[in-house]
Enzyme design. Structure first.
Site, PDB file in Angstrom:
ATOM      1  N   GLY A  34       0.801  -1.234   0.000  1.00 21.59           N
ATOM      2  CA  GLY A  34       0.000   0.000   0.000  1.00 21.59           C
ATOM      3  C   GLY A  34       0.826   1.273   0.000  1.00 21.59           C
ATOM      4  N   GLU A  35       2.138   1.172   0.282  1.00 24.53           N
ATOM      5  CA  GLU A  35       2.953   2.396   0.322  1.00 24.53           C
ATOM      6  C   GLU A  35       3.149   2.949  -1.089  1.00 24.53           C
ATOM      7  OE1 GLU A  35       6.510   1.493   2.509  1.00 24.53           O
ATOM      8  OE2 GLU A  35       5.399   1.219   4.373  1.00 24.53           O
ATOM      9  N   ARG A  91     -10.937  22.133   5.807  1.00 22.68           N
ATOM     10  CA  ARG A  91     -12.108  22.469   6.631  1.00 22.68           C
ATOM     11  C   ARG A  91     -11.796  22.468   8.129  1.00 22.68           C
ATOM     12  NH1 ARG A  91     -17.313  19.660   4.007  1.00 22.68           N
ATOM     13  NH2 ARG A  91     -15.885  18.043   3.356  1.00 22.68           N
ATOM     14  N   GLN A  92     -10.634  21.925   8.508  1.00 21.77           N
ATOM     15  CA  GLN A  92     -10.225  22.007   9.924  1.00 21.77           C
ATOM     16  C   GLN A  92      -9.124  23.058   9.981  1.00 21.77           C
ATOM     17  OE1 GLN A  92     -11.565  19.731  12.458  1.00 21.77           O
ATOM     18  NE2 GLN A  92     -10.622  21.075  13.949  1.00 21.77           N
ATOM     19  N   HIS A 125     -11.328  26.680   1.476  1.00 17.94           N
ATOM     20  CA  HIS A 125     -12.558  26.703   2.271  1.00 17.94           C
ATOM     21  C   HIS A 125     -12.636  27.954   3.141  1.00 17.94           C
ATOM     22  CE1 HIS A 125     -16.187  25.251   3.893  1.00 17.94           C
ATOM     23  NE2 HIS A 125     -15.716  25.250   5.118  1.00 17.94           N
ATOM     24  N   LYS A 186     -28.548  28.362   7.036  1.00 19.97           N
ATOM     25  CA  LYS A 186     -28.304  26.951   7.348  1.00 19.97           C
ATOM     26  C   LYS A 186     -27.688  26.812   8.740  1.00 19.97           C
ATOM     27  CE  LYS A 186     -24.508  24.698   5.861  1.00 19.97           C
ATOM     28  NZ  LYS A 186     -23.528  24.211   4.887  1.00 19.97           N
ATOM     29  N   ASP A 212     -22.173  26.780  -4.362  1.00 20.94           N
ATOM     30  CA  ASP A 212     -21.462  26.518  -3.106  1.00 20.94           C
ATOM     31  C   ASP A 212     -20.011  26.196  -3.447  1.00 20.94           C
ATOM     32  OD1 ASP A 212     -21.074  26.291  -0.407  1.00 20.94           O
ATOM     33  OD2 ASP A 212     -22.551  24.714  -0.094  1.00 20.94           O
ATOM     34  N   SER A 216     -20.270  18.025  -0.350  1.00 15.42           N
ATOM     35  CA  SER A 216     -19.660  16.855   0.287  1.00 15.42           C
ATOM     36  C   SER A 216     -20.699  15.739   0.401  1.00 15.42           C
ATOM     37  CB  SER A 216     -19.089  17.267   1.641  1.00 15.42           C
ATOM     38  OG  SER A 216     -18.471  16.173   2.255  1.00 15.42           O
ATOM     39  N   THR A 220     -26.499  19.895   2.433  1.00 13.22           N
ATOM     40  CA  THR A 220     -26.752  21.334   2.286  1.00 13.22           C
ATOM     41  C   THR A 220     -27.560  21.591   1.012  1.00 13.22           C
ATOM     42  OG1 THR A 220     -24.670  21.838   3.389  1.00 13.22           O
ATOM     43  CG2 THR A 220     -25.581  23.567   1.979  1.00 13.22           C
TER      44      THR A 220
HETATM   45  C1  R5P Z   1     -19.823  24.664   4.243  1.00 15.96           C
HETATM   46  O1  R5P Z   1     -19.280  25.496   4.920  1.00 15.96           O
HETATM   47  C2  R5P Z   1     -19.517  24.462   2.802  1.00 15.96           C
HETATM   48  O2  R5P Z   1     -19.538  25.672   2.106  1.00 15.96           O
HETATM   49  C3  R5P Z   1     -20.481  23.494   2.159  1.00 15.96           C
HETATM   50  O3  R5P Z   1     -21.781  24.044   2.251  1.00 15.96           O
HETATM   51  C4  R5P Z   1     -20.438  22.175   2.841  1.00 15.96           C
HETATM   52  O4  R5P Z   1     -19.128  21.705   2.897  1.00 15.96           O
HETATM   53  C5  R5P Z   1     -21.306  21.184   2.123  1.00 15.96           C
HETATM   54  O5  R5P Z   1     -21.295  20.010   2.863  1.00 15.96           O
HETATM   55  P1  R5P Z   1     -22.441  18.949   2.643  1.00 15.96           P
HETATM   56  O6  R5P Z   1     -22.530  18.658   1.172  1.00 15.96           O
HETATM   57  O7  R5P Z   1     -21.969  17.736   3.416  1.00 15.96           O
HETATM   58  O8  R5P Z   1     -23.698  19.501   3.196  1.00 15.96           O
END
Ligand code: R5P
Length: 288
Positions: A34-35, A91-92, A125, A186, A212, A216, A220
């Site tokens: 896997g490396e 995102r973190q 992000h 949201k 957006d 993910s 949303t």
């Molecule tokens: C949030 O801050 C981002 O802009 C997207 O709205 C978010 O990452 C979407 O995530 P998901 O598709 O899981 O709702």
């Protein structure tokens, strides 16, 4: 010269074509355990542009990128520009709870340690990620190519941000297209669950385009599509920069009644039809 990592081969080729520079052949594969293994082939100039998105599998794509960068430095390459169309772990970018690792800072440090001299990203992000680097970082916006696509395909759209964080994107596109825009409110309950508040929207009989940065899980967007349908939108089209599209996200969004989904090629997917190649090439041309 351009070197494409295994996550961004097609985009690297497109950028090379735009810049009229050659692609460096590279062998990249996995050992049986896997490396990751990489080998850069042929003669290389003093300056190299490496293109590698660090989406799923993030760890593997990142390790490959670190191996490429450090290897290029060891080979005596003087300047390495790194294009990271989708910046994984972005995102973190802060400590939400005590004890959490601020992953984006660690990734930025590792990129510099590995040899990056300049970085190009697309719609990070959070803008503050640029501050984690000591080297020049360019956070490019894909709203122009997305707006161009909308212009060619949809007459008189209204642009909708699915949350307040995406309002800037909606405004950017609406300013280019000279059309209306609005946003939804949201609340994120967990990484998988979001609630979107009902709101009065003027979309009846109009073609609504949701924008957006990332799709993910699709939660949303599903909420936003439902609200727009309830408000009588004639068509609902979904657009995003980074189609992360976890598991059945696309199906969930289509099942919610969306007419089309469009995204850029920062990540490979079935809906990655808008290329960011010119955007990246133009930005590189402006730098030394
Ligand atoms: C949030 O801050 C981002 O802009 C997207 O709205 C978010 O990452 C979407 O995530 P998901 O598709 O899981 O709702």
């Amino acid at each position: 010269m351009i070197l494409g990592g295994s996550a961004s081969q097609k985009l690297a080729a497109k950028i090379a074509k735009e810049l009229k520079v050659p692609l460096i052949p590279i062998e990249t594969r996995r050992f049986p355990d896997g490396e990751r293994y990489i080998r850069i082939k042929g003669e290389i100039d003093d300056e190299v542009i490496v293109v590698q998105s660090t989406g799923y599998p993030q760890d593997e794509n990142l390790i490959e990128l670190f191996l490429i960068l450090k290897n290029l430095k060891d080979m005596g390459i003087k300047k390495i520009k790194v294009v990271i169309p989708y910046f994984g772990y972005g995102r973190q970018e802060r400590r939400f709870k005590s004890g959490e690792a601020i992953s984006a800072i660690i990734i930025a440090d590792l990129l510099e340690f590995a040899g990056a001299d300049e970085v190009f990203c697309i719609n990070l992000h959070e803008e503050n990620i640029t501050e984690f680097f000591q080297i020049p970082v360019h956070n490019l916006s894909a709203m122009l190519p997305i707006a161009d696509h909308i212009k060619e395909n949809i007459e008189n759209p209204v642009i909708i941000a699915p949350d307040k964080g995406a309002l800037g994107f909606a405004k950017e596109i609406a300013d280019i297209l000279q059309c209306e825009y609005d946003y939804l409110e949201k609340i994120r309950i967990s990484p998988e669950i979001v609630e979107t508040k009902p709101k009065n929207l003027d979309v009846k009989g109009k073609d609504a385009v949701i924008i957006d940065d990332i799709i993910s899980t699709g939660g949303t967007i599903v909420n936003a599509v439902r609200i727009l349908k309830e408000h009588g939108a004639a068509k609902v089209i979904v657009s995003c920069v980074h189609p992360v599209l976890v598991e059945d996200a696309l199906l969930k969004i289509f099942a919610a009644g969306v007419d089309d989904i469009i995204a850029t090629d920062t990540l490979l997917s079935d809906v990655s039809m808008i290329s960011v190649a010119s955007l990246v090439a133009d930005a590189i041309k402006k730098t030394k």
